[in-house]
Write an enzyme that holds these catalytic residues in place. Structure first.
Site, mmCIF file in Angstrom:
data_model
loop_
_atom_site.group_PDB
_atom_site.id
_atom_site.type_symbol
_atom_site.label_atom_id
_atom_site.label_comp_id
_atom_site.label_asym_id
_atom_site.label_seq_id
_atom_site.Cartn_x
_atom_site.Cartn_y
_atom_site.Cartn_z
ATOM 1 N N ARG A 232 0.845 -1.188 0.000
ATOM 2 C CA ARG A 232 0.000 0.000 0.000
ATOM 3 C C ARG A 232 0.883 1.241 0.000
ATOM 4 O O ARG A 232 1.923 1.285 0.655
ATOM 5 C CB ARG A 232 -0.918 0.038 1.235
ATOM 6 N N GLU A 261 -2.619 8.200 -5.594
ATOM 7 C CA GLU A 261 -2.782 7.444 -6.834
ATOM 8 C C GLU A 261 -3.890 8.048 -7.689
ATOM 9 O O GLU A 261 -4.992 8.256 -7.195
ATOM 10 C CB GLU A 261 -3.080 5.973 -6.517
ATOM 11 N N HIS A 279 -0.220 0.203 -9.765
ATOM 12 C CA HIS A 279 -1.033 -0.567 -8.812
ATOM 13 C C HIS A 279 -1.715 -1.740 -9.524
ATOM 14 O O HIS A 279 -2.928 -1.927 -9.435
ATOM 15 C CB HIS A 279 -2.076 0.322 -8.138
#
Length: 313
Positions: A232, A261, A279
């Site tokens: 994360r 993000e 991601h």
């Protein structure tokens, strides 16, 4: 009795939709805005999200009929689980679905960093033949420190052990037996930081782990350490990482997750010693199919009052 209504906001494969549709009316509003979600959620008994949708206390408060929130994946840091518990809303996830996919990407990043594969490929595409610039390191005999030795971390450990790496791991939440099975060592966090040639991070984002890899941690690492994170964003202090890269303390970093993000810290993303991916660790066809099936079954079970496998709250 009216059929249950399920709102899907970040997409779900057809296999999951099919399972849900046998028991409920399913509305797939992929990409719904936060404003529209607040308007619509009051009509639904269940909500299924991935990482994009933020399930805030306001969303939960507006969900007057809401019985269950499902996360099609592992992390639930985008869901206010404390408020859900307060309101009696069940939260479930699909923690095993993406294990192999995430572990494989993490291990792929270890190889890519060690042999500078992305930079070598880019130079070839520019028409260069810079063979002597790419003197990498071998993984055999190197120490891999794994921070977080749950499902994903332990899978990475098994893969790394197979190529002859020495495995050291720390686990913040439980004592795993797997580390001993693969011939590794279970150590404290300080030992991992100080003794590893490669460090890979597999912990959830929490108050305890936020900013855990900071300037102080970098200062205690070996010179020329490699860092991988597919967990994360926010666990690594990105400014401290950039400083460590520029000083040479960190020889290379591979990041699939970021504090913001899409990431806005372009200086880090564009650094020549950084491999950056969007991601995507869990984005394999097999993993997404498993996640869709698992969360569909779990949400259906929650609506029916059946036994749950992966209840968060």
């Amino acid at each position: 009795m009216e059929p249950w209504r399920v709102l899907v906001t970040d997409g779900l494969q057809d296999t999951g939709i099919s399972i849900l549709s046998k028991e409920a009316q399913v509305d797939d509003h992929k990409g719904i805005s936060a404003e529209e979600l607040l308007k619509e959620i009051g009509n639904y008994d269940a909500l299924i999200v991935r990482g994009r949708t933020k399930v805030t206390s306001e969303v939960i408060e507006a969900g007057k009929k809401l019985k269950v929130i499902g996360r099609a994946g592992v992390g639930v840091d985008n869901i206010d689980t404390a408020y859900a518990k307060e309101k009696g809303v069940i939260v479930v996830n699909a923690p095993t679905a993406t294990t192999t996919a995430v572990a494989e990407l993490a291990m792929g990043m270890v190889f890519a960093l060690a042999r500078e594969i992305p930079r070598a490929d880019a130079s070839m595409k520019r028409g260069e033949w810079a063979k002597k610039e790419f003197e990498g390191v071998e993984l055999y005999g190197k120490t891999l420190g794994i921070i977080g030795f749950g499902r994903i971390g332990s899978t990475v450990g098994q893969m790394a052990a197979a190529v002859g790496m020495r495995i050291m791991a720390c686990c913040l939440f439980r004592i795993p037996e797997t580390i001993r099975i693969i011939g590794g060592e279970l150590l404290m966090m300080d030992d991992i930081i100080e003794k590893s040639d490669f460090i890979t991070i597999h912990t959830p984002l929490s108050d305890e782990t936020r900013g855990m890899i900071n300037a102080e941690a970098f200062a205690r690492m070996k010179d020329g350490v490699y860092l991988i994170c597919t967990a994360r964003g926010g666990i690594i202090d990105e400014k401290a990482l950039l400083d460590a890269l520029n000083s040479g303390k960190v020889a290379g970093a591979a990041l699939d997750v970021f504090e913001t993000e899409p990431p806005v810290f372009k200086e880090l993303i564009n650094h020549p010693k950084v491999i950056a991916t969007p991601h995507m660790a869990g984005q394999t066809n097999e993993a997404q199919r498993r996640a869709s099936m698992d969360i569909a079954k779990e949400v259906t079970a929650a609506l029916k009052g059946d036994k749950l496998h992966w209840k968060i709250v």
